[in-house]
Design an enzyme around this catalytic site. Structure first.
Site, PDB file in Angstrom:
ATOM      1  CG  ASP A  13      -1.806  -1.239   1.252  1.00 49.63           C
ATOM      2  OD1 ASP A  13      -2.288  -1.663   0.190  1.00 49.63           O
ATOM      3  OD2 ASP A  13      -1.971  -1.812   2.345  1.00 49.63           O
ATOM      4  CD  GLU A  14       4.728  -0.407  -0.254  1.00 54.08           C
ATOM      5  OE1 GLU A  14       3.985  -0.705  -1.209  1.00 54.08           O
ATOM      6  OE2 GLU A  14       5.285  -1.255   0.454  1.00 54.08           O
ATOM      7  CE  LYS A  16       3.011  -2.409  -4.516  1.00 51.65           C
ATOM      8  NZ  LYS A  16       2.684  -2.173  -3.107  1.00 51.65           N
ATOM      9  CE  LYS A  18       1.339  10.656  -8.298  1.00 50.27           C
ATOM     10  NZ  LYS A  18       1.087  11.884  -7.583  1.00 50.27           N
ATOM     11  N   GLY A  40      -4.548  -4.480  -4.357  1.00 48.39           N
ATOM     12  CA  GLY A  40      -5.504  -3.438  -4.732  1.00 48.39           C
ATOM     13  C   GLY A  40      -4.706  -2.218  -5.140  1.00 48.39           C
ATOM     14  CG  HIS A  41      -1.851  -2.303  -7.525  1.00 51.69           C
ATOM     15  ND1 HIS A  41      -1.141  -3.148  -8.323  1.00 51.69           N
ATOM     16  CD2 HIS A  41      -1.405  -2.531  -6.267  1.00 51.69           C
ATOM     17  CE1 HIS A  41      -0.292  -3.864  -7.588  1.00 51.69           C
ATOM     18  NE2 HIS A  41      -0.453  -3.509  -6.338  1.00 51.69           N
ATOM     19  CD  GLN A 224       0.506  -8.747  -2.425  1.00 55.07           C
ATOM     20  OE1 GLN A 224       1.232  -9.390  -3.133  1.00 55.07           O
ATOM     21  NE2 GLN A 224      -0.763  -8.532  -2.746  1.00 55.07           N
ATOM     22  CB  THR A 239       1.455 -12.064   0.953  1.00 51.61           C
ATOM     23  OG1 THR A 239       0.513 -12.707   0.073  1.00 51.61           O
ATOM     24  CG2 THR A 239       2.666 -11.585   0.150  1.00 51.61           C
ATOM     25  CB  THR A 299      -7.524  -0.979  -2.574  1.00 50.92           C
ATOM     26  OG1 THR A 299      -6.670   0.087  -2.193  1.00 50.92           O
ATOM     27  CG2 THR A 299      -8.168  -0.660  -3.897  1.00 50.92           C
ATOM     28  CB  THR A 300      -8.249  -5.988  -1.539  1.00 43.35           C
ATOM     29  OG1 THR A 300      -7.349  -5.583  -2.562  1.00 43.35           O
ATOM     30  CG2 THR A 300      -8.791  -7.355  -1.859  1.00 43.35           C
ATOM     31  NE  ARG A 305      -4.277   0.302   3.051  1.00 46.44           N
ATOM     32  CZ  ARG A 305      -4.418   1.025   1.945  1.00 46.44           C
ATOM     33  NH1 ARG A 305      -4.033   2.285   1.928  1.00 46.44           N
ATOM     34  NH2 ARG A 305      -4.947   0.497   0.867  1.00 46.44           N
TER      35      ARG A 305
HETATM   36  P1  IMP Z   1      -2.860 -12.765   1.946  1.00 51.76           P
HETATM   37  O1  IMP Z   1      -1.871 -12.301   0.917  1.00 51.76           O
HETATM   38  O2  IMP Z   1      -4.269 -12.456   1.561  1.00 51.76           O
HETATM   39  O3  IMP Z   1      -2.637 -14.176   2.358  1.00 51.76           O
HETATM   40  O4  IMP Z   1      -2.596 -11.900   3.282  1.00 51.76           O
HETATM   41  C1  IMP Z   1      -1.390 -12.044   4.041  1.00 51.76           C
HETATM   42  C2  IMP Z   1      -0.979 -10.712   4.628  1.00 51.76           C
HETATM   43  O5  IMP Z   1      -0.592  -9.808   3.602  1.00 51.76           O
HETATM   44  C3  IMP Z   1      -2.096 -10.004   5.401  1.00 51.76           C
HETATM   45  O6  IMP Z   1      -1.517  -9.283   6.466  1.00 51.76           O
HETATM   46  C4  IMP Z   1      -2.656  -9.039   4.379  1.00 51.76           C
HETATM   47  O7  IMP Z   1      -3.298  -7.951   4.973  1.00 51.76           O
HETATM   48  C5  IMP Z   1      -1.391  -8.639   3.658  1.00 51.76           C
HETATM   49  N1  IMP Z   1      -1.634  -8.199   2.279  1.00 51.76           N
HETATM   50  C6  IMP Z   1      -1.971  -8.961   1.221  1.00 51.76           C
HETATM   51  N2  IMP Z   1      -2.106  -8.219   0.121  1.00 51.76           N
HETATM   52  C7  IMP Z   1      -1.842  -6.956   0.494  1.00 51.76           C
HETATM   53  C8  IMP Z   1      -1.774  -5.719  -0.232  1.00 51.76           C
HETATM   54  O8  IMP Z   1      -2.002  -5.641  -1.443  1.00 51.76           O
HETATM   55  N3  IMP Z   1      -1.460  -4.629   0.504  1.00 51.76           N
HETATM   56  C9  IMP Z   1      -1.159  -4.692   1.831  1.00 51.76           C
HETATM   57  N4  IMP Z   1      -1.206  -5.816   2.533  1.00 51.76           N
HETATM   58  C10 IMP Z   1      -1.528  -6.941   1.860  1.00 51.76           C
END
Ligand code: IMP
Length: 433
Positions: A13-14, A16, A18, A40-41, A224, A239, A299-300, A305
Site C-alpha cells: 500500500d505504498e 505503487k 501511481k 488493490g492498486h 504487496q 503473504t 482497497t481490497t 490500515r
Molecule cells: P494474503 O496475501 O491475503 O494471504 O494476506 C497475508 C498478509 O498480507 C495479510 O496481512 C494481508 O493484509 C497482507 N496483504 C496482502 N495483500 C496486500 C496488499 O495488497 N497490501 C497490503 N497488505 C496486503
C-alpha cells in the site's frame, strides 16, 4: 533494453500504482509477477479513479500490453469480472492482455481454506485478505496445483482436473470439520468460463523474452511489499509470494541481468494491514490523523490500515534486499499539519540498541522505536511541482530519509493525481539505456 522493476518498500500500500501509471508513458509492456486478487492498486487518471486487483494497473494506457506472469496465482472468475468492469468503463484491453499458462489457479476451495485456516489460528491469525492466496501457493509448492494452461484443455478434461482437485481439498476440509464444497458444481463453473478464458492464455515466459528482444520497454509491477515477502518478510505474518526483486525474475522468466532499473516505493510514513509486529505503529490522535488524511483503508478489503511513523530500520533492510537504484516517496502531503514529524532510526530491545531489522518476528515484536523528531509543516503541498516550492521542513524531511536510506529519492508524490508529483531528477521519466 533492460526492464524496470517497481517494488513495494514496506508492508504494501505504498502507492505503487501511481508510480507505475506515471512510468507507463515510457514503457510498452507491464507485467505482474506475483500475488493475485489480494492486491488493490488505485490509479487516478482523467477517466476517474480505478482500483486494479489482478490486471496490471499500467493498462490505462491504450498502447500498453499487459501480462499476468507465471509467478501469480489467479482467480479466473474475479479476473473476468475485473476485465468486464474495466471494459465497461472504457478501458479497451482487446488483444493486449495475456495470462501465463504457468500461473496457478485459485479455486473457491482455496478461499474457503484461507478462512478455515485463519479461524483455526485463533489469536495468531495472519489477517489474510481471504482471497485464497496462501492455499493456492501451498498447492503449487506441494505440486498439487492447477495451472492456468488448464483452460486450453478439452472441456471434459478441464472438468475432471478441477473435480479431482476439489475432492482432494474436501478431504482436508473434512479433517477440520469444515463444510465441503460441491466438486461437480465448481468443475461445471470452470467449464462455463473456458471459452472466455482461453484467448488470454499464452506462454508468457517466451513472450516477455520476445518482446524484450524486439526492443519493447518492459515494466515489472510488484504487488504487496518487501516486509510481506514469504522469504524476507515478517514471517509468518506475510503473504505467500516473493514481493521483493527476486520475484520479478522467477515470476516472469526474465534474466536478472535483464533488469536495469529497480525503483523502491516508500510511503512518507508506514502502514500495515493485517496482523504482525510493527514497531512504529501509533495509536491515538496521530494514528487516526494519518489514517483519515491518508485514506488508509484497504482497497481490497476496506479494512482500516494500522499507521505509524517512517521506520528507517525496516527501510534500510528493504534497501539491502532489493538494491534500489532510486526511491519514489509517496503521500508526503499527508504529513502536512503535524507540528513535528518522526523517523524511527533504531530500535531499543532488551536494554540495548539495535540498528538492524530482526529476522525473528518475536524479537521484532519486542522492539521499541528510537525516534528522531523533526519540525513539521502546516502548509498544504499538493500544488508544489518542484522541491523549491516545498516548505523547508518538508524538504529537510525528504533529505533526511534520502540520507538514512542511502538511495536517491527521485520522485515525490504530493497527492493522488498524476500532476501532484515532484521529479527530483530528470532521469526519473527516462528509462536508462
Ligand atoms: P494474503 O496475501 O491475503 O494471504 O494476506 C497475508 C498478509 O498480507 C495479510 O496481512 C494481508 O493484509 C497482507 N496483504 C496482502 N495483500 C496486500 C496488499 O495488497 N497490501 C497490503 N497488505 C496486503
Amino acid at each position: 533494453m533492460g526492464a524496470t522493476v517497481i517494488i513495494g518498500g514496506q508492508w504494501g500500500d505504498e502507492g505503487k500504482a501511481k508510480v507505475v501509471d506515471f512510468l507507463m508513458g515510457d514503457h510498452d509492456v507491464v507485467v505482474r509477477f506475483q500475488g493475485g486478487a489480494n492486491a488493490g492498486h488505485t490509479v487516478v487518471s482523467e477517466l476517474g479513479k480505478f482500483a486494479f486487483h489482478q490486471i496490471p494497473s499500467g493498462l490505462l494506457y491504450p498502447r500498453v500490453t499487459g501480462i499476468l506472469g507465471n509467478g501469480m496465482v489467479i482467480d479466473p472468475f474475479a479476473f473476468l469480472q475485473e476485465f468486464k468492469d474495466l471494459s465497461a468503463r472504457g478501458v479497451d484491453m482487446a488483444e493486449r492482455l495475456f495470462v501465463s499458462s504457468a500461473a496457478h489457479v485459485v479455486t473457491p476451495v482455496h478461499k474457503l481454506m484461507d478462512n478455515v485456516l485463519e479461524t483455526d489460528r485463533k489469536g495468531a491469525s495472519i489477517g489474510s485478505t481471504g482471497k485464497g492466496i496462501g492455499p493456492a501457493y501451498a498447492d503449487k509448492h506441494m505440486r498439487g496445483g492447477i495451472r492456468m494452461g488448464v483452460f486450453l484443455r478439452e472441456k471434459d478434461e478441464l472438468f475432471e482436473i478441477i473435480e479431482r482437485s476439489i475432492e482432494w481439498n474436501n478431504r482436508i476440509f473434512a479433517a477440520y470439520n469444515a463444510p465441503t464444497l460441491s466438486a461437480e458444481t465448481i468443475a461445471s463453473d470452470f467449464v462455463g468460463i473456458k471459452d472466455a478464458m482461453e484467448p488470454f492464455i499464452v506462454d508468457t515466459q517466451e513472450m516477455v523474452h520476445r518482446l524484450s528482444a524486439d526492443g519493447r520497454r518492459i515494466l515489472l509491477e510488484g504487488a504487496q511489499g518487501t516486509l510481506l515477502d514469504i522469504d524476507h518478510g515478517t514471517y509468518p505474518f506475510v503473504t505467500s509470494s516473493s514481493c521483493s526483486v527476486g520475484g520479478a525474475v522467477s515470476g516472469t522468466g526474465l534474466w536478472p541481468r535483464g533488469i536495469r532499473r529497480i525503483i523502491g516505493i516508500f510511503k512518507s510514513y508506514i502502514t500495515r494491514v493485517g496482523n504482525g509486529p510493527m514497531p512504529t505503529e501509533i495509536g491515538g490522535r496521530d494514528g487516526d490523523a494519518l489514517r483519515e488524511r491518508g485514506g488508509e483503508y484497504g482497497t481490497t478489503t476496506g479494512r482500516p490500515r494500522r499507521c505509524g511513523w517512517f521506520d528507517m530500520v525496516a527501510g534500510r533492510y528493504s534497501v539491502l534486499l532489493n538494491g534500489y537504484d532510486e526511491i519514489a516517496l509517496t503521500k508526503l502531503d499527508v504529513l502536512s499539519g503535524f507540528s513535528t514529524v518522526k523517523i524511527c532510526t533504531g530500535y531499543r530491545s532488551g536494554g540495548g540498541e539495535i540498528a538492524s531489522f530482526p529476522q525473528n518476528t518475536d524479537a521484532l515484536a519486542r522492539c521499541e522505536p528510537i525516534y528522531e523528531e523533526m519540525p513539521g509543516w502546516e502548509e498544504r503541498i499538493s500544488h508544489a511541482r518542484s522541491v523549491e516550492e516545498l516548505p523547508v521542513a518538508a524538504r529537510r524531511f525528504v533529505e533526511r530519509l534520502e540520507k538514512g536510506l542511502g538511495v536517491p529519492i527521485t520522485f515525490v508524490s504530493t497527492g493522488p493525481a498524476r500532476e501532484e508529483t515532484i521529479l527530483r531528477s530528470d532521469t526519473f521519466s527516462t528509462v536508462r539505456k
